[in-house]
Design a protein around this motif. Structure first.
Motif, short mmCIF file in Angstrom:
data_model
loop_
_atom_site.label_atom_id
_atom_site.label_comp_id
_atom_site.label_asym_id
_atom_site.label_seq_id
_atom_site.Cartn_x
_atom_site.Cartn_y
_atom_site.Cartn_z
N UNK A 561 -28.95 33.07 46.75
CA UNK A 561 -29.26 34.50 46.67
C UNK A 561 -28.40 35.32 47.63
N UNK A 562 -27.82 36.38 47.12
CA UNK A 562 -27.04 37.31 47.92
C UNK A 562 -28.00 38.34 48.54
N UNK A 563 -28.03 38.41 49.86
CA UNK A 563 -28.99 39.28 50.55
C UNK A 563 -28.29 40.39 51.33
N UNK A 564 -27.13 40.83 50.88
CA UNK A 564 -26.34 41.79 51.66
C UNK A 564 -26.79 43.24 51.52
N UNK A 565 -27.98 43.46 51.02
CA UNK A 565 -28.51 44.82 50.99
C UNK A 565 -28.22 45.59 49.72
N UNK A 566 -27.58 44.94 48.74
CA UNK A 566 -27.34 45.60 47.46
C UNK A 566 -28.61 45.59 46.62
N UNK A 567 -28.70 46.44 45.59
CA UNK A 567 -29.88 46.42 44.71
C UNK A 567 -30.10 45.02 44.15
N UNK A 568 -31.33 44.53 44.26
CA UNK A 568 -31.64 43.15 43.86
C UNK A 568 -32.77 43.14 42.84
N UNK A 569 -32.67 42.21 41.92
CA UNK A 569 -33.73 42.05 40.93
C UNK A 569 -34.53 40.78 41.21
N UNK A 570 -34.49 40.33 42.44
CA UNK A 570 -35.22 39.12 42.84
C UNK A 570 -35.77 39.34 44.24
N UNK A 571 -36.77 38.56 44.58
CA UNK A 571 -37.41 38.66 45.90
C UNK A 571 -37.24 37.32 46.60
N UNK A 572 -36.55 37.34 47.73
CA UNK A 572 -36.29 36.09 48.45
C UNK A 572 -37.58 35.43 48.91
N UNK A 573 -38.63 36.23 49.09
CA UNK A 573 -39.92 35.67 49.53
C UNK A 573 -40.55 34.76 48.49
N UNK A 574 -40.15 34.94 47.22
CA UNK A 574 -40.67 34.05 46.17
C UNK A 574 -40.22 32.62 46.40
N UNK A 575 -39.17 32.44 47.15
CA UNK A 575 -38.65 31.10 47.42
C UNK A 575 -38.97 30.66 48.85
N UNK A 576 -38.95 31.61 49.79
CA UNK A 576 -39.27 31.28 51.18
C UNK A 576 -40.70 30.78 51.32
N UNK A 577 -41.59 31.38 50.56
CA UNK A 577 -43.02 31.04 50.68
C UNK A 577 -43.49 30.15 49.54
N UNK A 578 -42.56 29.43 48.96
CA UNK A 578 -42.88 28.58 47.82
C UNK A 578 -42.71 27.12 48.21
N UNK A 579 -43.77 26.35 48.11
CA UNK A 579 -43.72 24.95 48.52
C UNK A 579 -42.87 24.09 47.58
N UNK A 580 -42.49 24.65 46.44
CA UNK A 580 -41.65 23.89 45.51
C UNK A 580 -40.18 23.93 45.91
N UNK A 581 -39.83 24.76 46.89
CA UNK A 581 -38.44 24.90 47.30
C UNK A 581 -38.27 24.62 48.79
N UNK A 582 -37.15 23.99 49.09
CA UNK A 582 -36.79 23.71 50.48
C UNK A 582 -35.67 24.67 50.89
N UNK A 583 -35.82 25.30 52.04
CA UNK A 583 -34.81 26.23 52.53
C UNK A 583 -33.64 25.46 53.13
N UNK A 584 -32.47 25.63 52.56
CA UNK A 584 -31.26 24.96 53.03
C UNK A 584 -30.50 25.86 54.01
N UNK A 585 -30.49 27.15 53.72
CA UNK A 585 -29.79 28.10 54.60
C UNK A 585 -30.43 29.47 54.38
N UNK A 586 -30.66 30.16 55.48
CA UNK A 586 -31.27 31.48 55.33
C UNK A 586 -30.79 32.42 56.43
N UNK A 587 -30.22 33.54 56.00
CA UNK A 587 -29.87 34.64 56.90
C UNK A 587 -30.37 35.90 56.21
N UNK A 588 -31.32 36.59 56.80
CA UNK A 588 -32.04 37.65 56.11
C UNK A 588 -31.16 38.82 55.67
N UNK A 589 -30.00 39.00 56.26
CA UNK A 589 -29.13 40.11 55.85
C UNK A 589 -27.83 39.60 55.22
N UNK A 590 -27.83 38.34 54.84
CA UNK A 590 -26.58 37.76 54.34
C UNK A 590 -26.80 36.93 53.09
#
Length: 598
Positions: A561-590
């Motif tokens: 997921x691209x998190x550089x502040x552009x208009x997004x049609x997805x919510x990163x929290x759907x994956x951060x708070x989802x036990x079905x996914x493991x976080x490999x890399x996360x930078x909240x503004x990147x």
């Protein structure tokens, strides 16, 4: 009486030189000041802030008058009209260029063109040499050097800004990402398949019939990746100047005229602006169409056959361009047999390709012409019906306020020469412009920033060429010089902003961002399936399975997921708070990368 006349003449001449010297000095000082102020103000032409950073008014006026005196002295001492003409052009044109670059309004650029046309008329009167005399100052060797430099500059600029688009993660999946994956499949599987074009594994040949892409595969094999495709696009477009030069030579153009014609081609803003959304098969249209025209003009049977195949291999609707060229050659050059054969082959191929795509592929994009097709006649024939039954409606769709800027942008660089009075046959060459760019209400068709103008602009350029041929005692060199000047101004107005990608990439804080994004995507295995944001697809395209998150409901092994502040049609929290996914890399503004656990 003679003395009195001479005094009047000298007085008139001196007043004229005073005015000219003042204008030159004014432009020089404004040019230098604009360059200096641009370091403090983003747009010194359209911002009043520039006045605050400018010189004190008295100092400014003083400098202008000092420079005026210097120019006036030089003109009086040399008494050379050629030096005067050179000084006028060299002092005013750079200021016009920088104004066009900073103030990107089309109407303003049109105003600059009109001013410079008036100036060039004065310059030509000062030089006062014939078309024949100009040739003595510009030989074949010099022409070759200048043309090669122009071609290299075009490739460097166009290929450069598109590569920087890739490096700054500005290339979207449509079309850069999908074609990059297609070349990966061509290299590794010898097919033209993609998974990110229609959210399934499908051959691009079922969307557009574009076997011409295979011509680029050898170069991709040497240096695989999205960057080489961007450079190849610039090179392919630049190659169009070769048949254009041969067309000019076929019409007995001199080296200086061929050089100016090449400058018109390279600075015609359509040619570089059309690359702004990355590689596309339409990039082959200029060189292919010009090759077909050259083959007709040379009356070369094999040339016509090969060039026709070349055009038809680009895309199903490329057959329309071949058909219009054939119709023009039938009526303008009376090449009935060869023209009719190319016309028939083009029509048959077009309808055959459309039938194949509609029945065995993913269907044609006829919905882009919905404004001229009645819902009950939802096919290409519906356009013909609309044109025949209600031509006024069609003209209303073509010539409206929304498309005025587009018409000005594609016509003014050519000085509107394609619609100057001349032989009626040249109207045929305007057909694709009306059909593809002005008639539909699909906004990208009437935007030079997309690839849809390559073909029609090439025919406009040729139309301008044949119009000059039709004019009796046409001053070709002067007209070509005026066209080149106009093209340069519009090029600067529309393309100078593209250096934004280079400036963005080289900023220190952006380098940190790109480094993080590169590190994050490097954690995804090459053989893993990925669902990604649109601007990450190009970087991830060298894999078998890739989907763009906006167009898919599939859940792949990895999510990027691209998190550089552009208009997004997805919510990163759907994956951060989802036990079905493991976080490999996360930078909240990147950027964020997740792996599916199951």
């Amino acid at each position: 009486m003679i003395v009195s006349t001479n005094k009047k003449f000298n007085l008139k001449t001196n007043v004229q030189h005073c005015v000219i010297s003042f204008i030159m000095a004014w432009c020089c000082v404004c040019f230098v000041q604009t360059i200096v102020i641009s370091k403090e103000v983003n747009n010194p032409i359209s911002s009043l802030l520039s006045v605050s950073y400018s010189l004190n008014t008295l100092i400014f006026v003083g400098i202008v008058f000092i420079v005026t005196a210097a120019f006036l002295t030089l003109l009086i001492i040399t008494k050379s009209k050629i030096i005067e003409a050179a000084l006028v052009f060299m002092t005013t044109f750079p200021y016009a260029v920088i104004c066009a670059a900073f103030q990107k309004e089309i109407i303003f650029c049109l105003f600059l063109v009109i001013l410079m046309l008036c100036e060039l008329s004065y310059v030509f009167r000062c030089i006062a040499v014939s078309e024949k005399d100009i040739g003595h100052y510009f030989n074949k060797k010099l022409a070759i050097i200048v043309i090669v430099v122009l071609a290299g500059t075009f490739v460097l600029f166009t290929g450069g800004f598109t590569v920087y688009r890739y490096l700054t993660y500005s290339v979207p999946n449509f079309d850069g990402g999908l074609f990059s994956q297609m070349f990966y499949y061509m290299k590794n599987h010898f097919t033209m398949e993609t998974t990110c074009e229609r959210d399934m594994l499908v051959s691009h040949m079922k969307i557009h019939t574009s076997p011409v892409y295979w011509l680029l595969l050898p170069f991709y094999l040497i240096y695989p990746g999205t960057a080489i495709l961007q450079v190849l696009q610039a090179i392919v477009i630049a190659l169009g100047v070769i048949p254009l030069i041969f067309i000019g030579k076929n019409h007995h153009m001199k080296p200086v005229q061929l050089t100016l014609l090449s400058a018109v081609y390279f600075f015609y803003p359509v040619m570089s602006a059309g690359c702004s959304y990355d590689i596309h098969e339409n990039m082959f249209l200029p060189v292919a169409i010009l090759c077909l025209i050259l083959a007709f003009e040379k009356d070369s049977l094999w040339g016509i056959i090969i060039s026709t195949i070349f055009v038809l291999s680009i895309k199903e609707d490329a057959a329309v361009y071949a058909a219009f060229v054939a119709i023009y050659m039938i009526f303008a050059r009376k090449m009935y047999k060869k023209g009719l054969i190319v016309l028939i082959v083009s029509i048959v191929y077009f309808f055959g390709a459309v039938y194949y795509i509609n029945h065995f592929g993913m269907g044609t994009s006829s919905d882009r012409f919905n404004n001229v097709i009645v819902s009950d006649d939802g096919n290409v024939l519906g356009i013909i019906k609309t044109v025949l039954v209600n031509p006024a409606y069609v003209f209303g769709q073509m010539f409206c306020e929304e498309k005025l800027n587009y018409i000005i942008t594609v016509m003014t660089p050519l000085l509107f020469i394609p619609i100057w009075p001349g032989k009626w046959q040249k109207v045929i060459l305007l057909g694709p412009l009306f059909l593809f760019n002005l008639m539909p209400d699909y906004e990208y068709f009437s935007n030079i920033g997309f690839q849809y103008t390559f073909g029609s602009a090439t025919l406009l350029l040729y139309s301008a060429f044949v119009t000059m041929e039709d004019l009796n005692k046409s001053p070709k060199t002067k007209l070509l010089a005026m066209m080149a000047m106009s093209c340069v101004l519009f090029f600067m107005s529309t393309m100078w902003d593209k250096l934004y990608y280079m400036r963005t990439y080289n900023k220190e804080y952006n380098q940190v961002t790109y480094q993080k994004m590169n590190e994050a995507l490097a954690l995804i295995p090459d053989d893993a399936s990925v669902t990604a944001s649109t601007f990450l697809c190009a970087k991830l395209s060298s894999r078998d399975v890739l989907h763009e998150i906006y167009y898919t409901d599939k859940i792949d092994e990895y999510i990027a997921l691209d998190l550089r502040g552009m208009p997004q049609d997805y919510d990163v929290n759907d994956y951060l708070n989802n036990e079905d996914f493991e976080t490999i890399y996360y930078d909240e503004i990147c950027i964020a990368v997740f792996r599916r656990k199951n």
